[in-house]
Design a protein around this motif. Structure first.
Motif, short mmCIF file in Angstrom:
data_model
loop_
_atom_site.label_atom_id
_atom_site.label_comp_id
_atom_site.label_asym_id
_atom_site.label_seq_id
_atom_site.Cartn_x
_atom_site.Cartn_y
_atom_site.Cartn_z
N GLN A 1 0.79 -1.22 0.00
CA GLN A 1 0.00 0.00 0.00
C GLN A 1 0.83 1.28 0.00
O GLN A 1 0.37 2.31 -0.48
CB GLN A 1 -0.94 0.01 1.22
CG GLN A 1 -1.75 -1.25 1.42
CD GLN A 1 -2.74 -1.53 0.30
OE1 GLN A 1 -3.14 -2.65 0.08
NE2 GLN A 1 -3.15 -0.51 -0.41
N HIS A 2 2.03 1.24 0.53
CA HIS A 2 2.77 2.48 0.74
C HIS A 2 4.08 2.60 -0.03
O HIS A 2 4.63 3.72 -0.10
CB HIS A 2 3.08 2.65 2.24
CG HIS A 2 1.88 2.91 3.09
ND1 HIS A 2 1.34 4.17 3.24
CD2 HIS A 2 1.09 2.08 3.82
CE1 HIS A 2 0.29 4.10 4.03
NE2 HIS A 2 0.12 2.85 4.40
N CYS A 3 4.59 1.53 -0.57
CA CYS A 3 5.94 1.55 -1.12
C CYS A 3 5.98 1.37 -2.63
O CYS A 3 5.08 0.78 -3.23
CB CYS A 3 6.79 0.45 -0.47
SG CYS A 3 7.02 0.66 1.30
N ARG A 4 7.08 1.87 -3.22
CA ARG A 4 7.37 1.67 -4.64
C ARG A 4 8.77 1.07 -4.76
O ARG A 4 9.74 1.61 -4.21
CB ARG A 4 7.31 2.99 -5.40
CG ARG A 4 5.94 3.63 -5.40
CD ARG A 4 5.96 4.98 -6.11
NE ARG A 4 6.27 4.84 -7.54
CZ ARG A 4 6.30 5.86 -8.40
NH1 ARG A 4 6.07 7.10 -7.95
NH2 ARG A 4 6.58 5.66 -9.67
N CYS A 5 8.88 -0.03 -5.44
CA CYS A 5 10.17 -0.71 -5.57
C CYS A 5 11.03 0.05 -6.58
O CYS A 5 10.59 0.36 -7.70
CB CYS A 5 9.96 -2.15 -6.03
SG CYS A 5 11.48 -3.12 -6.10
N ILE A 6 12.28 0.34 -6.20
CA ILE A 6 13.19 1.02 -7.12
C ILE A 6 14.45 0.20 -7.40
O ILE A 6 15.27 0.61 -8.22
CB ILE A 6 13.59 2.42 -6.58
CG1 ILE A 6 14.25 2.30 -5.21
CG2 ILE A 6 12.38 3.34 -6.53
CD1 ILE A 6 14.79 3.63 -4.69
N ALA A 7 14.59 -0.95 -6.73
CA ALA A 7 15.73 -1.83 -7.00
C ALA A 7 15.41 -3.23 -6.49
O ALA A 7 14.80 -3.39 -5.43
CB ALA A 7 17.00 -1.30 -6.34
N GLY A 8 15.84 -4.25 -7.24
CA GLY A 8 15.60 -5.63 -6.84
C GLY A 8 14.21 -6.13 -7.24
O GLY A 8 13.48 -5.46 -7.98
N GLU A 9 13.85 -7.30 -6.75
CA GLU A 9 12.55 -7.93 -7.06
C GLU A 9 11.44 -7.27 -6.26
O GLU A 9 11.53 -7.14 -5.04
CB GLU A 9 12.61 -9.42 -6.73
CG GLU A 9 11.30 -10.16 -6.95
CD GLU A 9 11.32 -11.57 -6.40
OE1 GLU A 9 10.28 -12.26 -6.51
OE2 GLU A 9 12.36 -11.97 -5.83
#
Length: 351
Positions: free
Chosen positions: A121-129
């Motif tokens: 709900q709160h995060c956006r992935c910028i590196a990795g899986e």
């Protein structure tokens, strides 16, 4: 954070990052990606930069690092050194915060609901899986709020102790800010079971709380001010923090006790309540075969007051009629007994 037409809590989204922060985020990828630090599984950004509402020079850079395993002291020191150096080298953000999680807590069979909610709900992935891709959306509920912030007494108790230890003023400011933010977000656990909204920003949490508890609006407004600009003296802040946490705990205890009472309306003397999970476990409780997960925390909070110790394995609880009428007012005893074969029968009802 809005709730969509299907009743699910909204996610941050994948809107383009603000141009001012492009080079900053690329540096994060270069410094903290799994290719650079093998201990790191994935890196996520949250907060104002993630939502595209950051202000250069004023906003924080908030990151979550998911690690493949618990770090050694050397690993922890290395990560902290990188964080500190990165913060000094990038005045475009006011500070750099790291939240650390572990892969096992997210992908295991007994994965932490709080961590899964946080990533989805709160995060956006910028590196990795991106672990959030395999996590389903969440609906607003009191049980979810408790999973996410039910640790408020433990976390804020630690903050309280640290604030009473002499330390640099900059460290105190950080503790005051973190404690204020945690406290404000934790007020969501005071929601009712029927509530279908879900606050996101600190402002939304404050507005929601002040509507429910107008007599305490000034107390929460104080913590909101400290979350924005932490200038309070540590000892004074610690005293107000302790008082507010104590008040919240009292509200929760009273509500839990009332829910426990409401679960017994038709139970006469000699009737038994069958509980298929240990008191210290995290499974669902069953009242005479009926699954009642909403009563989980009621039992966990109330039973100690009724004479049952945490960690007890309860197979059956028998409530005397003479005592039942007192349960809804004053803490009294509950008579517990274990019956041969009952454990096996209860296990058949577990979910």
């Amino acid at each position: 954070m809005s709730v969509d037409q299907n009743g699910y809590i909204g996610v941050v989204g994948d809107q383009p990052f603000q141009t001012d922060f492009h080079s900053l985020l690329q540096e994060v990828r270069d410094r903290f990606s799994p290719q650079t630090l093998t201990l790191v599984h994935s890196v996520y950004i949250y907060g104002s930069i993630a939502t595209g509402k950051a202000v250069a020079g004023r906003s924080d850079l908030d990151l979550t690092l998911i690690l493949n395993k618990a770090p050694s002291k050397h690993d922890s020191d290395l990560i902290e050194s990188k964080r500190r150096n990165y913060e000094i080298a990038n005045p475009i953000v006011s500070k750099v915060d790291f939240g650390i999680g572990f892969l096992e807590d997210i992908v295991s069979a007994d994965a932490s609901l709080a961590w899964r909610y946080w990533l989805k709900q709160h995060c956006r992935c910028i590196a990795g899986e991106d672990l959030a891709e395999d996590i389903l959306l969440f609906r607003p509920s009191r049980s979810l709020a408790l999973e996410v912030n039910g640790d408020f007494e433990q976390v804020l108790g630690k903050n309280h102790r640290l604030l009473l230890v002499s330390r640099p003023a900059s460290n105190n400011g950080r503790l005051v800010r973190e404690a204020s933010r945690k406290l404000i977000r934790s007020t969501n656990i005071l929601r009712k079971d029927r509530d279908i909204d879900w606050p996101d920003t600190l402002e939304e949490h404050v507005a929601r709380f002040q509507g429910l508890f107008p007599d305490h609006r000034d107390e929460l407004q104080y913590f909101f001010q400290q979350a924005r600009e932490p200038v309070a003296e540590p000892e004074y802040f610690a005293g107000r923090l302790e008082a507010f946490v104590g008040w919240m705990s009292g509200v929760l205890h009273n509500r839990a006790q009332q829910r426990l009472c409401n679960a017994w309306p038709g139970y006469a003397a000699g009737r038994s309540v069958f509980i298929s999970a240990s008191f210290s476990g995290l499974g669902s409780y069953h009242l005479n075969g009926h699954t009642t997960p909403s009563l989980l925390r009621s039992f966990r909070q109330c039973l100690p007051a009724f004479g049952v110790q945490r960690g007890s394995s309860l197979n059956r609880v028998k409530l005397n009629k003479s005592r039942r009428s007192k349960v809804c007012g004053n803490p009294v005893g509950i008579v517990s007994s274990s019956v041969s074969g009952l454990t096996k029968a209860c296990r058949g009802n577990q979910t």
